[in-house]
Design a protein around this motif. Structure first.
Motif, PDB file in Angstrom:
ATOM      1  N   UNK A  73       0.845  -1.201   0.000  1.00  0.00           N
ATOM      2  CA  UNK A  73       0.000   0.000   0.000  1.00  0.00           C
ATOM      3  C   UNK A  73       0.877   1.245   0.000  1.00  0.00           C
ATOM      4  N   UNK A  74       0.513   2.220  -0.840  1.00  0.00           N
ATOM      5  CA  UNK A  74       1.167   3.532  -0.831  1.00  0.00           C
ATOM      6  C   UNK A  74       0.184   4.540  -0.245  1.00  0.00           C
ATOM      7  N   UNK A  75       0.601   5.204   0.816  1.00  0.00           N
ATOM      8  CA  UNK A  75      -0.246   6.206   1.468  1.00  0.00           C
ATOM      9  C   UNK A  75       0.331   7.579   1.165  1.00  0.00           C
ATOM     10  N   UNK A  85       8.183   2.520   5.008  1.00  0.00           N
ATOM     11  CA  UNK A  85       9.165   3.224   4.208  1.00  0.00           C
ATOM     12  C   UNK A  85       8.642   4.630   3.920  1.00  0.00           C
ATOM     13  N   UNK A  86       9.510   5.574   3.654  1.00  0.00           N
ATOM     14  CA  UNK A  86       9.084   6.945   3.417  1.00  0.00           C
ATOM     15  C   UNK A  86       9.737   7.555   2.198  1.00  0.00           C
ATOM     16  N   UNK A  87       8.960   8.321   1.464  1.00  0.00           N
ATOM     17  CA  UNK A  87       9.451   9.046   0.292  1.00  0.00           C
ATOM     18  C   UNK A  87       9.025  10.503   0.439  1.00  0.00           C
ATOM     19  N   UNK A  88       9.985  11.436   0.378  1.00  0.00           N
ATOM     20  CA  UNK A  88       9.668  12.863   0.416  1.00  0.00           C
ATOM     21  C   UNK A  88       9.517  13.366  -1.014  1.00  0.00           C
ATOM     22  N   UNK A  89       8.353  13.899  -1.330  1.00  0.00           N
ATOM     23  CA  UNK A  89       8.093  14.398  -2.678  1.00  0.00           C
ATOM     24  C   UNK A  89       6.613  14.586  -2.903  1.00  0.00           C
ATOM     25  N   UNK A  90       6.249  15.144  -4.057  1.00  0.00           N
ATOM     26  CA  UNK A  90       4.840  15.389  -4.375  1.00  0.00           C
ATOM     27  C   UNK A  90       4.206  14.098  -4.891  1.00  0.00           C
ATOM     28  N   UNK A  91       3.139  13.662  -4.226  1.00  0.00           N
ATOM     29  CA  UNK A  91       2.538  12.362  -4.505  1.00  0.00           C
ATOM     30  C   UNK A  91       2.010  12.244  -5.928  1.00  0.00           C
ATOM     31  N   UNK A  92       1.653  13.370  -6.542  1.00  0.00           N
ATOM     32  CA  UNK A  92       1.073  13.309  -7.889  1.00  0.00           C
ATOM     33  C   UNK A  92       2.133  13.183  -8.979  1.00  0.00           C
ATOM     34  N   UNK A  93       3.402  13.312  -8.631  1.00  0.00           N
ATOM     35  CA  UNK A  93       4.469  13.201  -9.639  1.00  0.00           C
ATOM     36  C   UNK A  93       4.718  11.725  -9.966  1.00  0.00           C
ATOM     37  N   UNK A  94       4.705  11.351 -11.232  1.00  0.00           N
ATOM     38  CA  UNK A  94       4.923   9.938 -11.597  1.00  0.00           C
ATOM     39  C   UNK A  94       6.231   9.368 -11.068  1.00  0.00           C
ATOM     40  N   UNK A  95       7.309  10.160 -11.100  1.00  0.00           N
ATOM     41  CA  UNK A  95       8.589   9.618 -10.637  1.00  0.00           C
ATOM     42  C   UNK A  95       8.587   9.366  -9.131  1.00  0.00           C
ATOM     43  N   UNK A 146       4.951   5.555   2.808  1.00  0.00           N
ATOM     44  CA  UNK A 146       4.297   6.848   3.034  1.00  0.00           C
ATOM     45  C   UNK A 146       4.981   7.911   2.179  1.00  0.00           C
ATOM     46  N   UNK A 147       4.177   8.722   1.481  1.00  0.00           N
ATOM     47  CA  UNK A 147       4.694   9.787   0.618  1.00  0.00           C
ATOM     48  C   UNK A 147       4.143  11.124   1.103  1.00  0.00           C
ATOM     49  N   UNK A 148       5.022  12.115   1.254  1.00  0.00           N
ATOM     50  CA  UNK A 148       4.563  13.449   1.624  1.00  0.00           C
ATOM     51  C   UNK A 148       5.604  14.463   1.176  1.00  0.00           C
ATOM     52  N   UNK A 149       5.120  15.656   0.824  1.00  0.00           N
ATOM     53  CA  UNK A 149       6.042  16.707   0.378  1.00  0.00           C
ATOM     54  C   UNK A 149       6.822  17.320   1.537  1.00  0.00           C
ATOM     55  N   UNK A 195       9.271  16.695   4.398  1.00  0.00           N
ATOM     56  CA  UNK A 195      10.227  15.684   4.881  1.00  0.00           C
ATOM     57  C   UNK A 195      10.089  15.388   6.375  1.00  0.00           C
ATOM     58  N   UNK A 196       9.669  16.395   7.172  1.00  0.00           N
ATOM     59  CA  UNK A 196       9.526  16.185   8.608  1.00  0.00           C
ATOM     60  C   UNK A 196       8.422  15.186   8.913  1.00  0.00           C
ATOM     61  N   UNK A 197       7.312  15.276   8.165  1.00  0.00           N
ATOM     62  CA  UNK A 197       6.216  14.331   8.371  1.00  0.00           C
ATOM     63  C   UNK A 197       6.623  12.927   7.939  1.00  0.00           C
ATOM     64  N   UNK A 198       7.387  12.834   6.854  1.00  0.00           N
ATOM     65  CA  UNK A 198       7.877  11.531   6.406  1.00  0.00           C
ATOM     66  C   UNK A 198       8.800  10.929   7.461  1.00  0.00           C
ATOM     67  N   UNK A 199       9.670  11.775   8.010  1.00  0.00           N
ATOM     68  CA  UNK A 199      10.606  11.299   9.036  1.00  0.00           C
ATOM     69  C   UNK A 199       9.856  10.834  10.276  1.00  0.00           C
ATOM     70  N   UNK A 200       8.802  11.558  10.656  1.00  0.00           N
ATOM     71  CA  UNK A 200       8.017  11.143  11.821  1.00  0.00           C
ATOM     72  C   UNK A 200       7.412   9.760  11.598  1.00  0.00           C
ATOM     73  N   UNK A 201       6.903   9.520  10.383  1.00  0.00           N
ATOM     74  CA  UNK A 201       6.291   8.226  10.073  1.00  0.00           C
ATOM     75  C   UNK A 201       7.318   7.101  10.105  1.00  0.00           C
ATOM     76  N   UNK A 202       8.473   7.325   9.471  1.00  0.00           N
ATOM     77  CA  UNK A 202       9.485   6.263   9.411  1.00  0.00           C
ATOM     78  C   UNK A 202      10.134   6.018  10.764  1.00  0.00           C
ATOM     79  N   UNK A 203      10.197   7.059  11.615  1.00  0.00           N
ATOM     80  CA  UNK A 203      10.809   6.902  12.934  1.00  0.00           C
ATOM     81  C   UNK A 203       9.892   6.169  13.909  1.00  0.00           C
TER      82      UNK A 203
END
Length: 458
Positions: free
Chosen positions: A3-5, A46-56, A28-31, A33-41
């Motif tokens: 699942x990608x959230x 797993x966490x990805x910092x970036x805009x969720x609508x971007x294909x890459x 978890x994907x979020x633009x 980085x602090x929120x991504x870090x909170x989730x992964x910590x």
């Protein structure tokens, strides 16, 4: 399940917490980085910092072999585009989007979400979910929490146990003997901050909060047994004229009980919009915390006050003011879960948590098996799950007493055909039955197995 959230705010984090705790592969994907870090910590994700609508970005998150994308960012448009990219580029089979703007939710535009337009499989509206929760609270003023199951035939009631409760210090097994025809079951008890599924020998004590699953026809009798009065709601004061308050007022105007409502809204433009949209509701422009304005709205003669602005502190203070003015039932909308422990000391009778209602709605579409409904209790401490029993389920063909449920699981209601039946140890659970289970979070994965986990039933 992979699942990608998209969105690591309160809702996204809570969904990630549920799913990662059940050994799903969650990214978890979020633009931010602090929120991504909170989730992964704090979570096994797993966490990805970036805009969720971007294909890459979705590609880096693993969209090529994902089973589901949940788009729960703060932007409706980003959520919609994310689902479109997930479908068109990566062929993700299941896409859920949270949409807030009411224009996107108008029924005449529902074709927008067809697979050949904007391919969103499930649209979640927090405002509609919260408005429905508010109506539930108003329908059972003696309860601090409510939710319906089995097409409205069964209801979960959260009841506080006080000194006036006639069944205090009575073992639960004796309740079955004393009220042999009563279709209600105590499925959960919170004592000194800890939630557990009670055993037949357990008793209820003053200060406990209990969750009771009851047949709709036996609600009044159950409330009486627990020492709760039932009173008809005739006058309601609504503080807040936004989407939630407006939706509640519209439901009250069109409902069978014909409740008379008055609304207080601080924003003039919003108040004018509400006044135009409502026919019988009186809309007052002003501050809901103003004691004089509350008196003008007749809060001292009202049966309930519902405080649903977008500010938690305003809702709490307005509820306290309404209670002090003599309103017997006050309900506050609370986004921040850390404020919940203040409800009882402040005398606020019930609260609505938008995060919990949205999370419950999303979980309903995630659970495996023939799951019809899910309701999240507390801070993700337990779930109430309604599901259809499949022929391949390990519990099909077994009697209730013979089902090897974990300790944190209780059956709250069973419907056979169109009839909700009383639960006994000898009751057989058969294919096609609909059951409602109270499940502590640690036991959700095992319950899914018993309901026959299979991606085929998505």
């Amino acid at each position: 399940m992979k699942v990608i959230i998209c969105g690591a705010g309160q809702v996204g984090w809570q969904i990630a917490r549920h799913l990662s705790g059940e050994r799903n592969d969650v990214t978890v994907v979020d633009s931010n980085p602090e929120l991504v870090r909170r989730a992964t910590d704090t979570l096994d994700v797993q966490g990805i910092a970036g805009f969720a609508s971007y294909p890459d970005v979705l590609d880096r998150a693993g969209a090529r072999d994902a089973d589901m994308v949940i788009a729960a960012t703060h932007s409706d448009e980003v959520n919609m585009v994310t689902c479109q990219v997930a479908h068109s580029v990566f062929e993700v089979p299941r896409k859920i989007a949270r949409l807030r703007a009411q224009s996107y939710l108008t029924a005449i535009y529902s074709d927008l979400y067809r697979r050949d337009h904007l391919p969103i499989d499930v649209v979640i509206s927090p405002e509609r979910e919260v408005a429905a929760a508010a109506m539930q609270r108003l329908s059972a003023p003696a309860a601090f929490d409510t939710e319906t199951f089995l097409d409205g035939n069964a209801q979960l009631l959260g009841l506080s146990i006080d000194e006036e409760c006639p069944v205090v210090n009575t073992p639960l097994r004796q309740l079955s003997d004393l009220f042999s025809t009563l279709r209600s079951v105590v499925v959960g008890v919170r004592r000194e901050g800890s939630l557990f599924a009670p055993e037949p020998r357990d008793q209820l004590f003053v200060g406990d909060s209990c969750y009771v699953m009851v047949h709709a026809e036996d609600q009044a009798r159950t409330l009486e047994i627990f020492g709760k009065s039932t009173r008809k709601q005739e006058r309601v004061v609504i503080v807040g004229g936004g989407n939630v308050g407006l939706s509640v007022a519209q439901h009250l105007e069109t409902g069978p009980s014909r409740v008379r409502a008055k609304m207080i809204e601080r924003n003039r433009k919003c108040a004018e919009h509400a006044a135009e949209a409502l026919e019988r509701t009186i809309v007052l422009h002003g501050d809901g915390m103003d004691a004089a304005l509350l008196r003008e709205a007749g809060v001292d003669r009202a049966d309930a006050a519902l405080c649903v602005t977008d500010d938690d502190k305003v809702n709490m203070l307005a509820a306290v003011r309404a209670k002090a003015a003599g309103c017997p039932m006050v309900i506050a909308l609370i986004n921040d879960p850390t404020l919940v422990p203040l409800m009882e000391p402040l005398g606020i009778d019930a609260y609505i948590n938008p995060r919990a209602t949205t999370v419950s709605s999303i979980l309903r579409h995630i659970r495996h098996g023939r799951v019809k409904s899910v309701y999240s209790i507390g801070d993700a401490e337990a779930e109430v799950i309604e599901a259809e029993v499949l022929s391949t389920s390990p519990i099909a063909g077994s009697k209730v007493r013979d089902i090897d449920f974990p300790e944190g699981v209780l059956i709250g209601a069973v419907r056979k055909g169109d009839k909700v039946v009383r639960i006994t140890g000898g009751l057989p659970i058969e294919e096609g039955d609909h059951i409602v289970l109270f499940v502590l979070s640690k036991d959700v994965a095992e319950v899914e197995r018993l309901l026959q986990v299979s991606i085929d039933f998505f």
